[in-house]
Design an enzyme around this catalytic site. Sequence first.
Site, PDB file in Angstrom:
ATOM      1  N   GLY A  46      45.308 -24.735  43.838  1.00  0.00           N
ATOM      2  CA  GLY A  46      45.686 -23.105  44.557  1.00  0.00           C
ATOM      3  C   GLY A  46      43.963 -22.743  44.577  1.00  0.00           C
ATOM      4  O   GLY A  46      44.266 -22.131  45.633  1.00  0.00           O
ATOM      5  N   ASP A  47      43.112 -23.614  44.494  1.00  0.00           N
ATOM      6  CA  ASP A  47      41.602 -22.704  44.307  1.00  0.00           C
ATOM      7  C   ASP A  47      40.902 -22.869  46.040  1.00  0.00           C
ATOM      8  O   ASP A  47      40.972 -22.012  46.431  1.00  0.00           O
ATOM      9  CB  ASP A  47      40.495 -23.138  43.437  1.00  0.00           C
ATOM     10  CG  ASP A  47      40.475 -22.825  41.772  1.00  0.00           C
ATOM     11  OD1 ASP A  47      40.883 -21.438  42.117  1.00  0.00           O
ATOM     12  OD2 ASP A  47      40.841 -23.676  41.506  1.00  0.00           O
ATOM     13  N   PRO A  48      40.789 -24.233  46.816  1.00  0.00           N
ATOM     14  CA  PRO A  48      40.345 -24.094  47.639  1.00  0.00           C
ATOM     15  C   PRO A  48      41.735 -23.526  48.362  1.00  0.00           C
ATOM     16  O   PRO A  48      41.393 -23.279  49.655  1.00  0.00           O
ATOM     17  CB  PRO A  48      40.417 -25.667  47.890  1.00  0.00           C
ATOM     18  CG  PRO A  48      41.524 -26.279  46.752  1.00  0.00           C
ATOM     19  CD  PRO A  48      41.059 -25.474  46.127  1.00  0.00           C
TER      20      PRO A  48
END
Length: 411
Positions: A174-176
Amino acid sequence: MKRLPLEGIRVADLTMVWAGPFATKILAEMGAEVIKVESPQAWDLVRTLIPMPGVEEFWNCSYYFNDYNRDKKSVTLHLADPRGRELFLRLVERSDVVIENYRADVLDKLGLGYEVLRERKRDIILVSMAGFGKTGPEREYVGYGPIIEQMAGLASLTGYGDDGVPYKTGISYGDPVAGAAAAGAVALALIRRQRTGEGAFIDLAQREVMATLIGEAFVRASLRGEVPPHRGNRDERYAPQGVYRCFGEDRWVAISVRSDEEWRRLAQAIGRPDLASLTLPERKARHDELDRAIEAWTEQIRPQVAAQVLQAVGVPAAPVIDTEAIHDDPNLVAREFWVTLPHPRMKPWRQPRSPWRLAEANPTPRRHAPLFGEHNTEILGGLLGLSQEEIAELEAAGIVGRAPVDARPGG
């Protein structure tokens, strides 16, 4: 190298950990001047989360931090103090973009909400990347990548089908993806500002970004009320498909058969012509048996050889490459994908360059991630006009600093 697309754009970067710094890294790679703002009392925790062992300035020696913060500048400001807050607002006056990934209520509690920023810079662009957005009943939740995966529905698609247990991805996916979306949002807002002269406030919820990437599963559930079963490495349409053990320690090859003709070619290649006439329904019914037959062949040879043999006869196959072997991948080496940047506190290591290669301006990493407060004098003195005496007074008061206060490795 000609002019990069974001040269002349200044970004006040309040982000930390991964999603936000990944966004601002992209902006920096594209030529923006990204000024990373950290407080001596509340720094980007990745600086100290996984540092190099046995070094004095461990907050400047994290490979994790350096990967996501290269090409940026560092200034330290204690935003909870009125003097630090005012200096940040002076920085906003000289910036084009502010980006943050705090919990939804933090920026307003600091007295730095969008309306406050607009009073100091009418056309400022603010991107807020709260995990669950700035509104709604979950607005005050803190969102990390693994949580975003679970709550966006991604984990419902992973697993091996035999026990119903979902699996997270190997990284905090979900972060990048949220970071890439935020960088795109900045570009769109800059285009809009160029056309209208107006700034923008972008409420980008990381959970919603993640949810947009599994649209096919949402459509299936919405139209037919079906929850896709866990298939592991298998596919609903193709068979056989999987990842097969090869010769060597933890070596694998991925294979996918899309048609009867490809299956006939695969059966011949692995020395099992007796299976070549199986139809798709038969192959699906006997998938376990076929997996064993394929692996009886692949486990005798290296994954690169298996892939080459199958590719030569038109069967989709590729070796599974781990994070160590990928550094020596011939194609990536030929394309000069890996670069080595010198660092004043760390040994050099190979890092990936930007995947966006503009024909007229091919971006490449220019400098290591900044040391803590490395550019205090340049930003506070050169950009904001403070004297050396004023900067020294701020350091004595703990408003700015050259090291995190009471920092500990791993915390």
